[in-house]
Design a protein around this motif. Sequence first.
Motif, short mmCIF file in Angstrom:
data_model
loop_
_atom_site.label_atom_id
_atom_site.label_comp_id
_atom_site.label_asym_id
_atom_site.label_seq_id
_atom_site.Cartn_x
_atom_site.Cartn_y
_atom_site.Cartn_z
N UNK A 1 0.83 -1.21 0.00
CA UNK A 1 0.00 0.00 0.00
C UNK A 1 0.86 1.26 0.00
N UNK A 2 1.93 1.23 0.80
CA UNK A 2 2.81 2.41 0.89
C UNK A 2 3.51 2.65 -0.44
N UNK A 3 4.09 1.61 -1.02
CA UNK A 3 4.87 1.79 -2.24
C UNK A 3 3.99 2.02 -3.46
N UNK A 4 2.79 1.45 -3.46
CA UNK A 4 1.88 1.75 -4.58
C UNK A 4 1.45 3.21 -4.53
N UNK A 5 1.23 3.75 -3.34
CA UNK A 5 0.89 5.18 -3.21
C UNK A 5 2.00 6.05 -3.76
N UNK A 6 3.23 5.57 -3.66
CA UNK A 6 4.38 6.29 -4.22
C UNK A 6 4.85 5.67 -5.54
N UNK B 1 14.44 -0.91 -16.34
CA UNK B 1 13.38 0.02 -15.96
C UNK B 1 13.91 1.17 -15.12
N UNK B 2 13.19 2.28 -15.18
CA UNK B 2 13.43 3.43 -14.32
C UNK B 2 12.34 3.44 -13.25
N UNK B 3 12.76 3.60 -11.99
CA UNK B 3 11.81 3.61 -10.87
C UNK B 3 12.20 4.71 -9.88
N UNK B 4 11.31 4.98 -8.93
CA UNK B 4 11.63 5.87 -7.83
C UNK B 4 12.50 5.14 -6.79
N UNK B 5 13.49 5.84 -6.26
CA UNK B 5 14.38 5.23 -5.28
C UNK B 5 13.67 4.87 -3.98
N UNK B 6 12.60 5.55 -3.66
CA UNK B 6 11.93 5.34 -2.37
C UNK B 6 11.23 3.98 -2.28
N UNK B 7 10.98 3.34 -3.42
CA UNK B 7 10.26 2.06 -3.41
C UNK B 7 11.24 0.90 -3.37
N UNK B 8 11.96 0.82 -2.27
CA UNK B 8 13.10 -0.10 -2.18
C UNK B 8 12.66 -1.56 -2.12
N UNK B 9 11.49 -1.85 -1.55
CA UNK B 9 11.03 -3.24 -1.49
C UNK B 9 10.72 -3.74 -2.90
#
Length: 423
Positions: A358-363, A376-384
């Motif tokens: 839920x947390x990482x999908x929100x981000x 792929x390019x992703x946000x660093x905050x979604x570490x899991x």
Amino acid sequence: MISMTNQPISQDTTLKHPIHVYSEIGELKTVLLKRPGRELENLTPEYLERLLFDDIPHLPVIQKEHDYFASALQNRGVEVLYLEKLMAETLSLPGVREKFVADILSESKSNINGSYETLKEYLLDFDNEMLIETVMAGIRKSEIKPEKRRHLHEMIEDTYPFFLDPMPNLYFTRDPAAAIGHGLSINRMKEPARRRESLFTQYIMRYHPRFAKHDVPIWSDRDYRFAMEGGDELVLSKEVVAIGISERTTAQGIERVALNLLKHGDSFKKVIAIEIPKSRAFMHLDTVFTMVDHDKFTIHPFIQGPEGKMNIFELTLNAEGELQIAQHSDLLKVLKDVLGLQEATLIPCGGGDPIAAAREQWNDGSNTLAIAPGVVVTYDRNYVSNELLRKEGVEVIEIMSSELSRGRGGPRCMSCPIIRQDI
């Protein structure tokens, strides 16, 4: 700050066609971005909901993060075009500048309240780059000098601060228009706050020399009354397009795109409509499902019902040229069938953990931008989620995201690929 190195308007392109997207994962060659600008500084707490934001990004930091994103793409050989620069170049053509100002003011009629001539004169005093920046940023009432105000309502300082609303969502270039094959859907956005955005793409396709001479097919136009947004459109292969039935895209809009693609597209044979929960958290299909390799996909597991069931519709043409619809419930089976795969892997956002997912999908943990098969390019905050992707053999390029993520969109949302290499 990186330079916005679009081709000069006078330079001819050697491309056979300026739009070419027949997959989600083919090597990315050219992409359209919009650098966050002054429009974000016109966000205030009182009008966040109206302008579809949950928070106010810090402009210098979000620009730094976006520049890093653009540089990450350029470092992999991707040509980066900027919406604002293409539009400024488009306005340099005879008669286009005046026509654009007339159209943008006409479409903003709910905000200008009889101030058409005042704002037209104000905008046409700018050079092309500043004109586009001002339209995107919005026009505050305080910007118009008192002696320039012609009407009583212009002279009264009421509580609403804008003659022309800002467009803070513009850095999500995926939604107003999306490339499918060698054409585009130029979309009618669902929310009034975003509806003007696709006018920029319409002008670029009609008038900019890089595109206008190619007569780019338009699979759905922005004047159609049913909503469609690019975040719901995924090109799975040269024969299959997936489109989300979501909070922002209607079933009627999907049918129109499907008919045009299947009748007039040069290779497409199926459109897969995937229903997802209609909520702001899920918003578009690409916030809960993306393709990252030939046989690998990210997914937010909470979009699936008991035993993984979903509402999935397969649209094809019958012998009479009419749409026929078959219904399915197993996403994995549908993907294997339509893509001719023996096996396929769904990589769960946040590892499927109720809190992390839920947390990482929100981000935007599922909102990946593939720049090549398995990259792929992703946000660093979604570490899991990022670690899970790596464990599945996917190369992950992380970008900074403390401010970019405040707009509720990830790397795929922020990019509109217009040329990909075939796979």
